[in-house]
Design a protein around this motif. Structure first.
Motif, mmCIF file in Angstrom:
data_model
loop_
_atom_site.group_PDB
_atom_site.id
_atom_site.type_symbol
_atom_site.label_atom_id
_atom_site.label_comp_id
_atom_site.label_asym_id
_atom_site.label_seq_id
_atom_site.Cartn_x
_atom_site.Cartn_y
_atom_site.Cartn_z
ATOM 1 N N MET A 6 -5.096 0.130 -3.927
ATOM 2 C CA MET A 6 -3.803 -0.285 -4.462
ATOM 3 C C MET A 6 -3.947 -0.757 -5.905
ATOM 4 O O MET A 6 -3.153 -0.382 -6.788
ATOM 5 N N THR B 280 -7.881 -4.081 -0.831
ATOM 6 C CA THR B 280 -6.852 -3.915 -1.864
ATOM 7 C C THR B 280 -7.287 -3.031 -3.030
ATOM 8 O O THR B 280 -6.478 -2.749 -3.922
ATOM 9 N N ARG C 266 -5.559 2.149 2.913
ATOM 10 C CA ARG C 266 -6.262 0.887 3.142
ATOM 11 C C ARG C 266 -7.724 1.084 2.769
ATOM 12 O O ARG C 266 -8.405 1.964 3.285
ATOM 13 N N LEU D 286 0.839 -1.202 0.000
ATOM 14 C CA LEU D 286 0.000 0.000 0.000
ATOM 15 C C LEU D 286 0.875 1.254 0.000
ATOM 16 O O LEU D 286 0.603 2.227 -0.708
ATOM 17 N N ALA E 67 -1.217 4.184 -1.528
ATOM 18 C CA ALA E 67 -2.645 3.839 -1.534
ATOM 19 C C ALA E 67 -3.134 3.648 -0.107
ATOM 20 O O ALA E 67 -2.479 2.986 0.699
#
Length: 332
Positions: A291, A288, A93, A86, A91
Motif C-alpha cells: 500500500m 502495509t 496484503r 488496501l 494493493a
C-alpha cells in the motif's frame, strides 16, 4: 571516543532506513568532517554488502535493527481493519518474509568485512557480539531511549550511547517497543548521571545552533541529525515526502504503518489507524508495504509513512555538504 575524537564536525547523519539514507548522503557527511551512517535495515544481504562496500573510502558507520520477538498481537484483525485502504490502492496484503531482517547474516558479514562503527537500534548487542566487533577493530554504539536501556547497553560493553529523545523522526529506538516521552534535554542529563559513556544526542535537532548548547554544556559529545538531511540532494527521500516536510505542520508517533512507535508527518491513514494498530513489528511493516509503495508511486501522501521529527518544517533543500559547512560555523 576514538571515532568521535576524529570528527572535525561532531555531527552524525542518522541511519534512516527505507530509502532516505543513501551511501551518497553518508559519504558527503563524512567528507565534510562528520560521520555518515548507513541504514542496514530492510535490505537483503547482497544489497547490504554492496552499499557498505561502496563507502570503504570514507569513515562511516553501519546501523542494524535488532530482531523483535513475536508480540502475539492479532495481525489478521488489523489486516481486516485496513482492508479498505488496501482496496483503495489495489494493493495486496503484504506478507512477512523474514522476521529477523537477515540479522545473523549481516552481523557475521560485518565481522568478516569490518567497518569503523556498528550501531544498534531496538536493543543492544550482547557482550559476545560487542567483543566480536571489538576484536576486528569496530567501534560499537547503541541507541537508547531511557536510563535503564543505557545501563543495559553499558553492561554489554558498548563504546557510546546514541541518546534518542521523543522529538526524533522515524522509529523510536526503545528495546521493548515502548515510546518514552522524557524530552531529549532531560533524558541526556539523566543518562549523564547514570553512565560515563560518551553521549550522542538525537531528536529534533536541525542545525548547529540546536547542537551547540548541548556540546557546550557537556550534555552531549556529538549529535545525530536525520530529519535535517531529508531534503538534501544526496538523500533518497521520495518527492512527495519532501513536499510534505513544509506543507504539513503536525507530526505524531504511530504504530499504524510498521507495528512499532515511529514519529511521522500526520496523514489520513495515521488518523484512521493509530488508535488500533498493535505492537507487531515487522509484521505490520510488511503488511502495509505494498500500500505504501503504491501511494508513494502515485505521489499520494495520505497512505505513506513519512517519518520526520518535530523540527521537520526547518528541513532545507540544500546539499549535505553545504549544510555541514554552515553548521560547522554555527558550532564555533
Amino acid at each position: 571516543m576514538r571515532l568521535l575524537n576524529e570528527l572535525t564536525i561532531p555531527i552524525i547523519s542518522a541511519p534512516m532506513a527505507g530509502g532516505p539514507s543513501t551511501p551518497e548522503l553518508a559519504a558527503a557527511v563524512s567528507r565534510a568532517g562528520g560521520l555518515g551512517m548507513l541504514a542496514g535495515a530492510l535490505l537483503d544481504l547482497d544489497a547490504f554488502g554492496a552499499k557498505v562496500d561502496s563507502l570503504r573510502e570514507v569513515r562511516f558507520g553501519v546501523n542494524l535493527f535488532l530482531p523483535d520477538d513475536p508480540s502475539g498481537a492479532d495481525v489478521d484483525a488489523y489486516a481486516d481493519r485496513i482492508a479498505p485502504w488496501l482496496e483503495k490502492y489495489d494493493a495486496p496484503r503484504g506478507e512477512l518474509t523474514r522476521r529477523d531482517d537477515y540479522y545473523p547474516e549481516k552481523f557475521r558479514w560485518l565481522v568478516q568485512n569490518p567497518v569503523p562503527l556498528v550501531s544498534s537500534t531496538f536493543g543492544t548487542f550482547d557482550a559476545a557480539e560487542v567483543a566480536a566487533l571489538h576484536d576486528v577493530g569496530t567501534e560499537v554504539w547503541c541507541t537508547v531511549t531511557s536510563v535503564s536501556e543505557a545501563e543495559e547497553a553499558e553492561a554489554s560493553g558498548v563504546d557510546a550511547l546514541i541518546v534518542q529523545g521523543p522529538e526524533a523522526g522515524g522509529h523510536r529506538g526503545s528495546f521493548d517497543g515502548s515510546a518514552p516521552e522524557e524530552p531529549l534535554a532531560e533524558l541526556l542529563e539523566a543518562v549523564r548521571r547514570a553512565s560515563a559513556l560518551p553521549r550522542i544526542a538525537a531528536g529534533g535537532l536541525m542545525d548547529g545552533n540546536d547542537v551547540a548548547p548541548l556540546l557546550k554544556s557537556g550534555a552531549a559529545h556529538a549529535a545525530q541529525l536525520g530529519t535535517a538531511f531529508l531534503n538534501t540532494a544526496e538523500a533518497g527521500t521520495r518527492p512527495v515526502h519532501r513536499e510534505q516536510l513544509t506543507a504539513t505542520e503536525e507530526t505524531a508517533v504511530t504504530r499504524a504503518f510498521s507495528g512499532r512507535p515511529a514519529r511521522g508527518i500526520v496523514n489520513e491513514f495515521m488518523r484512521d489507524h493509530s488508535g488500533d494498530a498493535p505492537l507487531a513489528y515487522p509484521d505490520l511493516h510488511y503488511l502495509t508495504a505494498p500500500m505504501r509503495a503504491k501511494a508513494g508511486a502515485a505521489g499520494d501522501p495520505s497512505a505513506l509513512s513519512m517519518w520526520a521529527g518535530t523540527g521537520h518544517r526547518r528541513a532545507r533543500a540544500a546539499s549535505a555538504t553545504d549544510l555541514m559547512a554552515e553548521w560547522a560555523t554555527q558550532l564555533q
